[in-house]
Write an enzyme that holds these catalytic residues in place. Structure first.
Site, mmCIF file in Angstrom:
data_model
loop_
_atom_site.group_PDB
_atom_site.id
_atom_site.type_symbol
_atom_site.label_atom_id
_atom_site.label_comp_id
_atom_site.label_asym_id
_atom_site.label_seq_id
_atom_site.Cartn_x
_atom_site.Cartn_y
_atom_site.Cartn_z
ATOM 1 N N SER A 10 0.852 -1.189 0.000
ATOM 2 C CA SER A 10 0.000 0.000 0.000
ATOM 3 C C SER A 10 0.891 1.245 0.000
ATOM 4 C CB SER A 10 -0.897 0.023 1.237
ATOM 5 O OG SER A 10 -1.758 -1.082 1.253
ATOM 6 N N ALA A 238 7.243 -1.818 11.054
ATOM 7 C CA ALA A 238 6.017 -1.141 10.631
ATOM 8 C C ALA A 238 6.319 0.279 10.180
ATOM 9 C CB ALA A 238 4.989 -1.111 11.767
ATOM 10 N N LYS A 239 5.583 0.730 9.166
ATOM 11 C CA LYS A 239 5.734 2.099 8.673
ATOM 12 C C LYS A 239 5.462 3.110 9.774
ATOM 13 C CE LYS A 239 4.074 0.740 4.066
ATOM 14 N NZ LYS A 239 2.952 0.858 3.103
ATOM 15 N N ARG A 240 4.424 2.848 10.567
ATOM 16 C CA ARG A 240 4.012 3.826 11.575
ATOM 17 C C ARG A 240 5.043 3.996 12.680
ATOM 18 N NH1 ARG A 240 1.090 -0.784 12.552
ATOM 19 N NH2 ARG A 240 1.174 -1.644 14.682
#
Length: 277
Positions: A10, A238-240
């Site tokens: 995504s 994780a991206k976050r």
């Protein structure tokens, strides 16, 4: 019959080493079996989708030495998602829900459910359609429709489908045309994916996807849930959380082929480890 795998990122953040590992697993399984490896951009995440990122993803994968066929992005398939939702709703398998996330967490806690599993608050009651709402799958009704189901994971073997583990999941969101569950299931079928590779964190989601395949008359793939890469605190990358981006290594002049080979050999940079079985 040759297999078809896919990597489906995504564009809501740069790829990190966990993504690189997942892409390599899918790529190498296809290569080893004379199959095809697909790239699909899952770009229906509303305002979070950044249109410039897919080009960075392609550059990252090429830098790692991977070769792929690209299939249409999710944003080209909105009519397919809508059609599937209409079909399921017409069969009485979806219901509208106006609950907020905070309300769901509180109600689940009262019901003694682990995690934010929806306790069915809106099931069987009239809701104000003027309010923002989602469409949820009535899992119990759906299972009465299909009967018992099984699916196969290459790592864990045959599984009895238990979609109730995630409760009545959202299939159509308030702010997006489809949830991950509906979109990914339809996309994999449309793309002819025969081996669904993804991390173990999505193992439970596969129970739901097996149910959707049965409800919608879709082809049944095999799954391959691989271990995750973890940070120093034992959390998945994780991206976050700002996990190091593959693009940063690429733009710094690193050797992508060497990195890919190290990941294949499970030799990871300092502070990164592989989830244990």
């Amino acid at each position: 019959m040759s297999i078809v795998t896919r990597f489906a990122p995504s564009p809501n953040g740069m790829l990190h080493l966990g993504h690189a590992y997942a892409a390599i697993v899918a790529h190498d399984l296809a290569q080893a079996r004379g199959g095809r490896f697909l790239l699909r951009i899952e770009d229906i995440d509303g305002a979070r989708s950044q249109p410039e990122l897919p080009d960075a993803f392609r550059a990252d994968l090429a830098w790692l030495g991977l070769k792929w066929e690209e299939v249409p992005a999710q944003s080209t398939r909105l009519a397919d998602y809508a059609e599937a939702a209409v079909r399921l709703e017409s069969e009485g398998l979806l219901y509208r829900c106006v609950c907020t996330r905070t309300e769901i967490v509180a109600a689940a806690r009262v019901a003694g459910l682990e995690g934010p599993i929806y306790p069915g608050t809106c099931k069987g009651r009239a809701v104000d359609l003027a309010l923002p709402h989602v469409l949820r799958l009535d899992v119990a009704e759906a299972l009465r429709y299909t009967g018992p189901l099984v699916w196969v994971d290459e790592m864990a073997g045959e599984q009895a489908a238990r979609p109730e583990l995630l409760g009545d999941v959202v299939l159509v969101r308030k702010d997006e045309p489809a949830s991950y569950h509906l979109a990914a299931t339809l996309d994999d079928a449309a793309d002819g994916v025969t081996l669904v590779t993804r991390g173990r964190d999505l193992f439970t989601a596969s129970h739901v996807h097996r149910l959707l395949q049965a409800l919608l008359g879709l082809a049944l793939p095999v799954w391959h849930h691989h271990p995750l890469l973890l940070d120093e605190q034992g959390r998945k990358l994780a991206k976050r959380r700002g996990s190091p981006a593959v693009a940063d290594l690429r733009l710094a002049g690193g050797d992508g082929l060497l990195l890919a080979q190290q990941l294949r050999l499970r030799r990871f940079p300092a502070g990164i480890s592989l989830e244990r079985a």
